[in-house]
Design an enzyme around this catalytic site. Sequence first.
Site, mmCIF file in Angstrom:
data_model
loop_
_atom_site.group_PDB
_atom_site.id
_atom_site.type_symbol
_atom_site.label_atom_id
_atom_site.label_comp_id
_atom_site.label_asym_id
_atom_site.label_seq_id
_atom_site.Cartn_x
_atom_site.Cartn_y
_atom_site.Cartn_z
ATOM 1 N N ARG A 58 -60.803 -11.276 111.201
ATOM 2 C CA ARG A 58 -61.374 -12.874 110.554
ATOM 3 C C ARG A 58 -60.504 -13.907 109.373
ATOM 4 N NH1 ARG A 58 -64.656 -11.747 107.296
ATOM 5 N NH2 ARG A 58 -65.613 -10.060 106.976
ATOM 6 N N TYR A 111 -75.854 -37.892 112.692
ATOM 7 C CA TYR A 111 -76.061 -36.535 113.926
ATOM 8 C C TYR A 111 -76.620 -36.152 113.320
ATOM 9 C CZ TYR A 111 -74.235 -33.295 117.350
ATOM 10 O OH TYR A 111 -74.270 -32.602 117.841
ATOM 11 N N ASP A 183 -68.589 -36.589 108.275
ATOM 12 C CA ASP A 183 -68.691 -36.724 109.387
ATOM 13 C C ASP A 183 -67.497 -37.283 110.008
ATOM 14 O OD1 ASP A 183 -68.983 -35.967 112.236
ATOM 15 O OD2 ASP A 183 -70.465 -35.333 111.581
ATOM 16 N N LYS A 208 -65.389 -32.601 120.668
ATOM 17 C CA LYS A 208 -64.894 -33.654 120.928
ATOM 18 C C LYS A 208 -63.298 -33.976 121.895
ATOM 19 C CE LYS A 208 -69.144 -33.379 120.743
ATOM 20 N NZ LYS A 208 -70.076 -34.394 119.583
HETATM 21 C C1 LIG Z 1 -70.992 -33.160 118.601
HETATM 22 C C2 LIG Z 1 -71.527 -33.731 117.417
HETATM 23 C C3 LIG Z 1 -71.370 -32.867 116.392
HETATM 24 C C4 LIG Z 1 -71.409 -31.047 116.861
HETATM 25 O O1 LIG Z 1 -70.544 -30.954 117.313
HETATM 26 P P1 LIG Z 1 -70.618 -29.530 118.565
HETATM 27 O O2 LIG Z 1 -69.708 -28.972 118.835
HETATM 28 O O3 LIG Z 1 -71.034 -30.586 119.833
HETATM 29 O O4 LIG Z 1 -71.668 -28.088 117.558
HETATM 30 C C5 LIG Z 1 -71.320 -32.890 114.944
HETATM 31 N N1 LIG Z 1 -71.177 -34.805 114.631
HETATM 32 C C6 LIG Z 1 -70.591 -35.700 115.769
HETATM 33 C C7 LIG Z 1 -70.798 -37.046 114.750
HETATM 34 C C8 LIG Z 1 -71.257 -35.449 116.804
HETATM 35 O O5 LIG Z 1 -71.040 -36.236 117.619
#
Ligand SMILES: *Cc1c(COP(=O)(O)O)cnc(C)c1O
Length: 392
Positions: A58, A111, A183, A208
């Site tokens: 971990r 988000y 973010d 993403k």
């Molecule tokens: C998709 C997304 C997340 C979350 O990501 P996951 O891997 O689906 O948990 C967080 N912030 C933004 C801006 C996103 O588009």
Amino acid sequence: MARKSERKFGRLTELVLGGRDQDMQFGFVNPPIVRGSTVLWPTLADFRALSGRYTYGRRGTPTSDALCSALASFEGGAAIALTPSGASACSLAILSVVTAGDHLLMVDSVYEPTRKFCDGMLKGLGVETTYYDPALGAGIAQHIRPNTKAVYLESPGSLTFEVQDTPAIAKAAHAGGAAVLMDNTWATPLFFDAHRHGVDLSISAGTKYLGGHADLMVGYVSANTAYAARLKDTHGALGLCVGPDDMFAALRGMRTLGVRLAQHQASGLIVARWLEGRPEVLRVLHPGLESDPNHALWKRDFSGASGLFAVELQPAGEDALAAFLDGLELFGMGYSWGGFESLAIPFDARPVRTATHWAPEGQMLRVHIGLEDVEDLIADLEAGLARYSAAR
Ligand SMILES: *Cc1c(COP(=O)(O)O)cnc(C)c1O
């Protein structure tokens, strides 16, 4: 690869070189996928001293080291914490900087699951969240209280694509003693250098563009020197880690991020401009378009745009929307984005805005432009808009 000099390279070169350590890879270009929990020590003295590079699965493996080192070069930060999803990266970053009695300033265009985390779990832990207008720049100073420990940004905003004045907000936040969290999933460090714009904790959903193939859930937080220890401590306390195959997939995706994003950007702009000229379209929300109210700020701070944007269609009912979406051949209807494939989903941001007034006239769609031939995507949308008009 063993670096032969201290030379500073460009971001594309860092994407290729990052995390490669010939000594750990038996000469292969890529690191091994190490599966492991237990690490053995040969003697009691070694056990007592926790000698050696690794102590427990971990806490780090050659695979996580390769990915973290590559991400650290890419972000230009001091520490990386890997998480099993983007959503957990958002909550980890927040939990690293606030505690009971603290106040958090959160952008209204965040988000939605992050909003849910703040209004639910964080509230329960005794942290108060206030939402602010993404258009606020230096004016954020008026909202900073003595117990404001963090200002959270997401730029462009989820669904509605407002670009924030990050340097102005960071300056005001730091003057008030608050950490700056952002973010940065939309742009990635390739198109927005978060740390150099004053961000202390840069958050990414690697699900993403980093993964890029719709086959991976992963996230990470990059901290600058000031916040590295707090990030690492919180990450350890929460017991977060990522499986070896997913780490390998993230590292593999990273190598081609530059060429993929360049194509998402180019095709995205072509489709956005084409949509802008269509009579069925009221407006296109894409900061890379000259017509977008966010364009000047985007141009000042960003070096590119990804393939995700929104479109407001002329008002119509659910039947027209279904005629448009159900008949699309190349655009899939589903959550997430950043993969090689195009996507389109309808959305209603009204329930998830509390500090700003969001009231579109028409139907809102979020579009992700994938790596297909752009002419094919336009033809698919053109046929869809014809169905939409016919059903209105
Ligand atoms: C998709 C997304 C997340 C979350 O990501 P996951 O891997 O689906 O948990 C967080 N912030 C933004 C801006 C996103 O588009």
